[in-house]
Design an enzyme around this catalytic site. Sequence first.
Site, PDB file in Angstrom:
ATOM      1  N   GLU A 250      44.569  53.657  16.545  1.00 11.43           N
ATOM      2  CA  GLU A 250      43.290  52.652  16.737  1.00 11.43           C
ATOM      3  C   GLU A 250      42.100  53.397  16.070  1.00 11.43           C
ATOM      4  O   GLU A 250      42.090  54.483  16.150  1.00 11.43           O
ATOM      5  CB  GLU A 250      42.884  52.470  18.236  1.00 11.43           C
ATOM      6  CG  GLU A 250      43.902  51.588  18.876  1.00 11.43           C
ATOM      7  CD  GLU A 250      43.760  51.318  20.405  1.00 11.43           C
ATOM      8  OE1 GLU A 250      42.606  51.803  20.840  1.00 11.43           O
ATOM      9  OE2 GLU A 250      44.244  50.650  20.845  1.00 11.43           O
ATOM     10  N   LYS A 252      38.979  55.312  15.829  1.00 10.90           N
ATOM     11  CA  LYS A 252      38.205  56.144  16.833  1.00 10.90           C
ATOM     12  C   LYS A 252      36.675  55.690  16.710  1.00 10.90           C
ATOM     13  O   LYS A 252      36.331  56.491  15.573  1.00 10.90           O
ATOM     14  CB  LYS A 252      38.578  57.795  16.707  1.00 10.90           C
ATOM     15  CG  LYS A 252      37.923  58.307  18.055  1.00 10.90           C
ATOM     16  CD  LYS A 252      38.479  59.843  17.739  1.00 10.90           C
ATOM     17  CE  LYS A 252      37.994  60.624  18.950  1.00 10.90           C
ATOM     18  NZ  LYS A 252      36.549  60.411  19.375  1.00 10.90           N
ATOM     19  N   PHE A 344      38.723  48.615  23.927  1.00 13.98           N
ATOM     20  CA  PHE A 344      40.189  49.493  23.885  1.00 13.98           C
ATOM     21  C   PHE A 344      41.119  49.559  24.980  1.00 13.98           C
ATOM     22  O   PHE A 344      42.292  49.833  24.945  1.00 13.98           O
ATOM     23  CB  PHE A 344      40.028  50.861  23.190  1.00 13.98           C
ATOM     24  CG  PHE A 344      39.249  51.763  23.961  1.00 13.98           C
ATOM     25  CD1 PHE A 344      39.629  52.369  24.957  1.00 13.98           C
ATOM     26  CD2 PHE A 344      38.052  52.022  23.513  1.00 13.98           C
ATOM     27  CE1 PHE A 344      38.917  53.340  25.864  1.00 13.98           C
ATOM     28  CE2 PHE A 344      37.222  53.031  24.069  1.00 13.98           C
ATOM     29  CZ  PHE A 344      37.603  53.677  25.212  1.00 13.98           C
TER      30      PHE A 344
END
Length: 601
Positions: A250, A252, A344
Amino acid sequence: MRFDELTAAYERLEATSKRLEMRAILVELVRPLRPPDLGRVLFLSQGMLRPEYEGIELGVADSLARRAVAAATGSDEAEVARRTKSSGDLGTTTAALLENVRRLETEGPLTVAEVYRELTRVAEAKGPGSQEAKVQILTGLLVRAAPVEGKFLVRFVLGTLRVGVREMTILDALAEAFGDGSKAARAAVESAFNLSSDLGYVAGVLVEQGVPGLASITLEIGRPVRPMLAEREPTLEAALARMGGTAALEYKYDGLRVQAHIPKHGPVRLFSRRLEEIGPQFPELVSELPNAVRERPAILEGECVPIDLTTGEILPFQEVSRRRGRKHDLARVQEEVPVCLFAFDLLLEDGRPVYDLPFPERRALLARLLLSTDRVRLAEQRIVEDLSSATQFFEQAVEAGGEGVMVKSLKEGSSYRAGARGYWWIKYKREYTVGLSDSIDGVIVGAFQGRGRRAGHYGAYLLAVYDPARDRFESFCKVGTGFDDAMLAELPKRLARFESPERPPGIETGLTPDRWMRPGLVLEVRGAELTLSPIHRAAQGAIRSETGLALRFPRFTGRIRDDKGPTEATTSPELLTLYRAQVRQAPKPVGGERPGTAGPE
Ligand code: AMP
């Protein structure tokens, strides 16, 4: 419980630095206790009145405490100040002064309950006259205090109570005092604490229902969960290897971590990584979140980053910090520095705890739950199975304004590990470069439609450098920052003659703008640094095949280079020289982190 029993334990705690000894003292201290004294003692011993997330502050400055000490001991304030200067601690001075005065004994010895109640009143005193009220309450306690009690009272209110009792030691002591002290009991206590962030509550359940009762402690809206933390690896390869070769990568995002509690009815609450309530800083998120989820109640986590609402681009993190300490003109700051929450993780979905599901299931639920809006979006993710796609995604993340990537486990055990740092999440950050001082002259080769305030106009432009060897224009950034309204109105007029219904020959880019432009107009831009990019094509292949160079955080300087024709813009070899001249540095270690806990394998 009498207060002097507690301060006697503090004296013993202060005298040792051995964790085992401290634990034994604590076990002895808490074992006879029952709620509500038990919770009070646990909080007081950590220098608090309530769990940290409630953000209770006593609001007692040194001068205020000195006044109370002077009043209670019949001394002169200047004298108290002078003696404190030589002892280095107002607590010690208080004890010495109390030795020489007669205690007020009519009301009997202080109890923990009284001290706790009075200190709560100190915290609650607010507004006009509150300083005087705080002094009086404190004085009232000190006139009844023995020297040792006075010492610890003063240190408590000043926030300098250093009896060294850490959360972890308290958890140990609770497991031993009220459980069988086994590893399993300790784990159950810690897990209940990680989910509730409230030691007093955990201790109460433990005493009344024993270790099995702790299993009933679960997520609750308004009570923050201690955040799951990441380990680090020096290379992407190592990170991927840890995960067994496949993982979710993902972006950051570089911003503030936010845990959003969205109740069925009533206001949304936002908690920071340190569990402080930060909703008031982000009123637009508070109002948007209920509309951004299909079902409530929900608890989700994300990173809050500044964005340009007209282009959707991420801006440097410093922009968000401008919000701090600007409570008064928050409305203006909201407009100047809009933020977006990139979600997230999901802990509670439609009232059901989902934190213990494996990560892929939580992510799927999160994707289903979220209705993406301008201000709430799903974190960018890609499942990777090899190093080259991982590297490509990393470069894309950095170019888009991220700090690097989070590498997340997809394995069976990949539940949300509240309060734990482990290899279920691995952060891999880019190296930092030291500033790019030169500006770059880029040719406009495309334009993107604006959003929000810029709807109906172009909101951003695709810029390219010229490669004389291959006689082509290679994109290196999409710039939407630095244009004022007049410029935004003027540019389309100047560009009209370059517009092209399809991609003109000799333009290399991985992006598709809304409108292509033949190379004509040159803009001067600056940026934070040059990074490797899978999307842009400047100097492609010079560093690595398939990879070009991109300008991170580009900003138009306001200068149109009318004096330059498109082939006189900055060239690809020049950009490469700039890239190579950047000095690379490893990211700084992050301070104040807890030691590692176990991860997958
Ligand atoms: P660090 O603060 O360097 O230990 O890195 C971990 C932090 O990265 C988390 O606490 C989050 O605030 C932040 N972060 C940014 N993007 C993500 C993401 N996609 N997943 C998890 N954490 C993220």
